[in-house]
Design a protein around this motif. Structure first.
Motif, PDB file in Angstrom:
ATOM      1  N   THR A 109       0.830  -1.206   0.000  1.00 58.29           N
ATOM      2  CA  THR A 109       0.000   0.000   0.000  1.00 58.29           C
ATOM      3  C   THR A 109       0.865   1.257   0.000  1.00 58.29           C
ATOM      4  O   THR A 109       0.523   2.250  -0.629  1.00 58.29           O
ATOM      5  N   ASN A 110       1.992   1.188   0.695  1.00 61.88           N
ATOM      6  CA  ASN A 110       2.847   2.364   0.829  1.00 61.88           C
ATOM      7  C   ASN A 110       3.927   2.477  -0.238  1.00 61.88           C
ATOM      8  O   ASN A 110       4.665   3.458  -0.268  1.00 61.88           O
TER       9      ASN A 110
ATOM     10  N   LEU B  30      -6.779  -5.657   2.439  1.00 58.56           N
ATOM     11  CA  LEU B  30      -6.904  -4.279   1.979  1.00 58.56           C
ATOM     12  C   LEU B  30      -8.277  -3.676   2.258  1.00 58.56           C
ATOM     13  O   LEU B  30      -8.377  -2.511   2.618  1.00 58.56           O
ATOM     14  N   VAL B  31      -9.321  -4.473   2.085  1.00 56.09           N
ATOM     15  CA  VAL B  31     -10.670  -3.933   2.217  1.00 56.09           C
ATOM     16  C   VAL B  31     -11.217  -4.127   3.628  1.00 56.09           C
ATOM     17  O   VAL B  31     -11.542  -3.150   4.312  1.00 56.09           O
ATOM     18  N   LYS B  32     -11.289  -5.359   4.080  1.00 57.12           N
ATOM     19  CA  LYS B  32     -11.895  -5.636   5.395  1.00 57.12           C
ATOM     20  C   LYS B  32     -11.097  -5.049   6.550  1.00 57.12           C
ATOM     21  O   LYS B  32     -11.663  -4.614   7.532  1.00 57.12           O
ATOM     22  N   ASN B  33      -9.773  -5.057   6.454  1.00 57.99           N
ATOM     23  CA  ASN B  33      -8.944  -4.491   7.515  1.00 57.99           C
ATOM     24  C   ASN B  33      -8.695  -3.000   7.310  1.00 57.99           C
ATOM     25  O   ASN B  33      -7.943  -2.387   8.046  1.00 57.99           O
TER      26      ASN B  33
ATOM     27  N   ASN C  68     -11.619   2.962   1.269  1.00 60.20           N
ATOM     28  CA  ASN C  68     -12.385   3.324   0.069  1.00 60.20           C
ATOM     29  C   ASN C  68     -11.619   3.053  -1.232  1.00 60.20           C
ATOM     30  O   ASN C  68     -11.398   3.957  -2.033  1.00 60.20           O
ATOM     31  N   PRO C  69     -11.197   1.797  -1.444  1.00 60.44           N
ATOM     32  CA  PRO C  69     -10.372   1.517  -2.625  1.00 60.44           C
ATOM     33  C   PRO C  69     -11.193   1.524  -3.917  1.00 60.44           C
ATOM     34  O   PRO C  69     -12.317   1.053  -3.956  1.00 60.44           O
ATOM     35  N   THR C  70     -10.606   2.086  -4.951  1.00 59.75           N
ATOM     36  CA  THR C  70     -11.186   1.938  -6.282  1.00 59.75           C
ATOM     37  C   THR C  70     -10.688   0.603  -6.818  1.00 59.75           C
ATOM     38  O   THR C  70      -9.704   0.048  -6.305  1.00 59.75           O
ATOM     39  N   ALA C  71     -11.334   0.104  -7.846  1.00 58.90           N
ATOM     40  CA  ALA C  71     -10.901  -1.166  -8.442  1.00 58.90           C
ATOM     41  C   ALA C  71      -9.468  -1.046  -8.954  1.00 58.90           C
ATOM     42  O   ALA C  71      -8.662  -1.963  -8.803  1.00 58.90           O
ATOM     43  N   GLU C  72      -9.135   0.103  -9.511  1.00 59.96           N
ATOM     44  CA  GLU C  72      -7.785   0.304 -10.040  1.00 59.96           C
ATOM     45  C   GLU C  72      -6.750   0.312  -8.913  1.00 59.96           C
ATOM     46  O   GLU C  72      -5.708  -0.337  -9.005  1.00 59.96           O
TER      47      GLU C  72
ATOM     48  N   THR D 212      -2.326  -2.207  -6.028  1.00 62.91           N
ATOM     49  CA  THR D 212      -1.760  -2.618  -4.742  1.00 62.91           C
ATOM     50  C   THR D 212      -1.554  -4.133  -4.705  1.00 62.91           C
ATOM     51  O   THR D 212      -0.554  -4.618  -4.173  1.00 62.91           O
ATOM     52  N   THR D 213      -2.470  -4.874  -5.289  1.00 64.26           N
ATOM     53  CA  THR D 213      -2.319  -6.329  -5.365  1.00 64.26           C
ATOM     54  C   THR D 213      -1.105  -6.692  -6.210  1.00 64.26           C
ATOM     55  O   THR D 213      -0.347  -7.610  -5.861  1.00 64.26           O
ATOM     56  N   LEU D 214      -0.877  -5.981  -7.294  1.00 63.91           N
ATOM     57  CA  LEU D 214       0.312  -6.230  -8.117  1.00 63.91           C
ATOM     58  C   LEU D 214       1.587  -5.920  -7.343  1.00 63.91           C
ATOM     59  O   LEU D 214       2.580  -6.654  -7.441  1.00 63.91           O
TER      60      LEU D 214
END
Length: 145
Positions: A36-37, A105-108, A113-117, A122-124
């Protein structure tokens, strides 16, 4: 000198090693926080490190393997291409199977407020971090067996 044939068994060995070492990092929250960072620059450097480790493990650390005799596609050894696909692919597969992006990323709320992009990027990045470890396992399994 004749080219060495590349066999499906070579990829199978890489898959075993790649999945073995990727697993613990895919389900570690710290990896997802790091991703994420990370900037895109950091992700590119991490990806270059994975390529360097893979190349070094296959062709520098293993004295019995000569890059000049490897079967290749478009000038790149098939064994190296396979290693990169396995290294990144095993991490991505496990991340999706374990629903790691949603869990971390989402639940924690690591990524509020992540966008799909943003979720995909971040997953990549997390995949690149995990690939550092996966490539070690994949290359080791390829060289040992």
């Amino acid at each position: 000198m004749a080219r060495r044939r590349y066999r499906i068994a070579d990829t199978a060995q890489q898959v075993v090693g790649g999945f073995l070492l990727a697993g613990p990092f895919v389900v570690t929250e710290e990896v997802w926080v790091l991703a994420t960072n990370m900037s895109n620059y950091h992700a590119a450097v991490v990806t270059a490190i994975v390529f360097a480790i893979g190349y070094g493990a296959l062709y520098q650390a293993d004295a019995g393997r000569d890059i000049e005799t490897e079967a290749e596609v478009a000038g790149v050894p098939i064994r190296f291409v396979s290693l990169m696909i396995v290294s990144f692919g095993s991490v991505a597969t496990l991340a999706l199977v374990f629903t790691a992006p949603e869990t971390f990323l989402v639940k924690n709320e690591i990524l509020p407020n992540p966008t799909a992009e943003r979720l995909a990027v971040t997953t990549l990045k997390a995949t690149a971090v995990g690939a550092i470890f996966s490539v070690v396992g994949a290359a080791t399994a390829d060289s040992v067996f």
